[in-house]
Design an enzyme around this catalytic site. Structure first.
Site, PDB file in Angstrom:
ATOM      1  N   LYS A   1       0.835  -1.209   0.000  1.00 44.52           N
ATOM      2  CA  LYS A   1       0.000   0.000   0.000  1.00 44.52           C
ATOM      3  C   LYS A   1       0.865   1.254   0.000  1.00 44.52           C
ATOM      4  O   LYS A   1       1.770   1.398   0.809  1.00 44.52           O
ATOM      5  CB  LYS A   1      -0.937   0.003   1.209  1.00 44.52           C
TER       6      LYS A   1
ATOM      7  N   GLY B   1       6.380   0.813   5.770  1.00 51.77           N
ATOM      8  CA  GLY B   1       7.257  -0.168   5.130  1.00 51.77           C
ATOM      9  C   GLY B   1       7.414   0.082   3.636  1.00 51.77           C
ATOM     10  O   GLY B   1       8.512  -0.056   3.077  1.00 51.77           O
ATOM     11  N   CYS B   2       6.326   0.474   2.991  1.00 53.48           N
ATOM     12  CA  CYS B   2       6.357   0.717   1.547  1.00 53.48           C
ATOM     13  C   CYS B   2       7.148   1.991   1.233  1.00 53.48           C
ATOM     14  O   CYS B   2       7.833   2.066   0.207  1.00 53.48           O
ATOM     15  CB  CYS B   2       4.932   0.810   1.004  1.00 53.48           C
ATOM     16  N   THR B   3       7.068   2.973   2.114  1.00 49.71           N
ATOM     17  CA  THR B   3       7.847   4.204   1.937  1.00 49.71           C
ATOM     18  C   THR B   3       9.337   3.898   2.061  1.00 49.71           C
ATOM     19  O   THR B   3      10.154   4.368   1.258  1.00 49.71           O
ATOM     20  CB  THR B   3       7.430   5.256   2.976  1.00 49.71           C
TER      21      THR B   3
ATOM     22  N   ALA C   1      10.410   2.033  -1.188  1.00 53.51           N
ATOM     23  CA  ALA C   1      10.452   2.930  -2.344  1.00 53.51           C
ATOM     24  C   ALA C   1      11.643   3.884  -2.266  1.00 53.51           C
ATOM     25  O   ALA C   1      12.301   4.159  -3.279  1.00 53.51           O
ATOM     26  CB  ALA C   1       9.150   3.718  -2.441  1.00 53.51           C
TER      27      ALA C   1
END
Length: 247
Positions: free
Chosen positions: A101, A106-108, A111
């Site tokens: 998401k 975690g995704c930030t 990325a």
């Protein structure tokens, strides 16, 4: 005086003959039949599962048919595309990292790790993309806020996510990374945390650099051998004289 007739009682039904006891041989035969039926029923279930038309997950070393693979997705700026189109546009192949998401912690992290390593990871011609089921609007906000130098792919139906083997059942996304070269050969296909996905691509790039250096050394060595094999001007003159004397 009239005679009263008495009704006769109906005779009682004859008792049923006692059931015959099964012989030992008969009992064994029955048990065998039941066991065979049970095994047949159990084996029918896996057969149905194996008969599914769903393709197997791609693994490293596989060569996939890029045409139609994973269906259609769109970039964060709403441009429709496919994996084949992305590979065709790249110089040497495509790296896709998946994240559950946009804009979550975690995704930030994931990325931004790809952002910070973008130049060394792409110097050999690989193109990098992030992939999630988020909307173009959510991914554009994510890309802009984190200043990401690569496009984000939107796959709300999870067709490409599923095709590369990173879809959770019944729904959801497994964080991971997938890489494929221009010929459709799978270079990376694995789940992993934010740092692990970046490290997998770094390792791939390092191996590619090593292979390229070896090829360059071999080419130079071959050229040097060819040069050394050529006769010098003096040797050529001597050979010419020898040929003339022989005639």
């Amino acid at each position: 005086m009239p005679v009263e007739l008495r009704k006769r009682k109906a005779p009682a039904p004859a008792p049923e003959p006692p059931a015959k006891k099964q012989s030992k041989a008969s009992k064994v035969a029955t048990k065998v039949k039941e066991a065979v039926k049970g095994k047949s029923a159990k084996s029918a279930k896996p057969a149905a599962a194996n008969g599914s038309s769903k393709p197997a997950k791609p693994v490293v070393g596989d060569t996939i048919a890029l045409d139609g693979f994973g269906g259609e997705v769109e970039t964060n700026d709403s441009k429709k595309t496919t994996l084949k189109a992305l590979v065709d546009e790249s110089k040497s192949g495509v790296v896709i990292f998946t994240y559950p998401k946009a804009s979550t912690p975690g995704c930030t992290t994931q990325a931004c790790l790809f952002r910070d390593s973008y130049e060394p990871l792409t110097k050999g011609g690989l193109a990098i993309y992030g992939l999630s089921s988020d909307s173009p609007k959510a991914n554009t906000t994510f890309k802009t806020k984190q200043n990401l130098p690569y496009p984000l792919l939107c796959d709300p139906s999870a067709t490409l996510i599923d095709a590369i083997g990173l879809k959770k059942a019944p729904k959801g996304i497994t964080r991971g990374v997938f890489a494929v070269d221009k010929a459709g050969k799978v270079l990376i296909a694995e789940p992993g945390g934010p740092a692990a996905t970046v490290e997998a691509v770094k390792k791939l790039v390092a191996e590619s650099d090593g292979a390229a250096k070896e090829e360059t050394i071999e080419e130079k060595s071959a050229e040097k051998s060819e040069e050394e094999a050529k006769p010098t001007n003096g040797e050529a003159a001597e050979e010419k004289k020898a040929d003339g004397a022989a005639e």
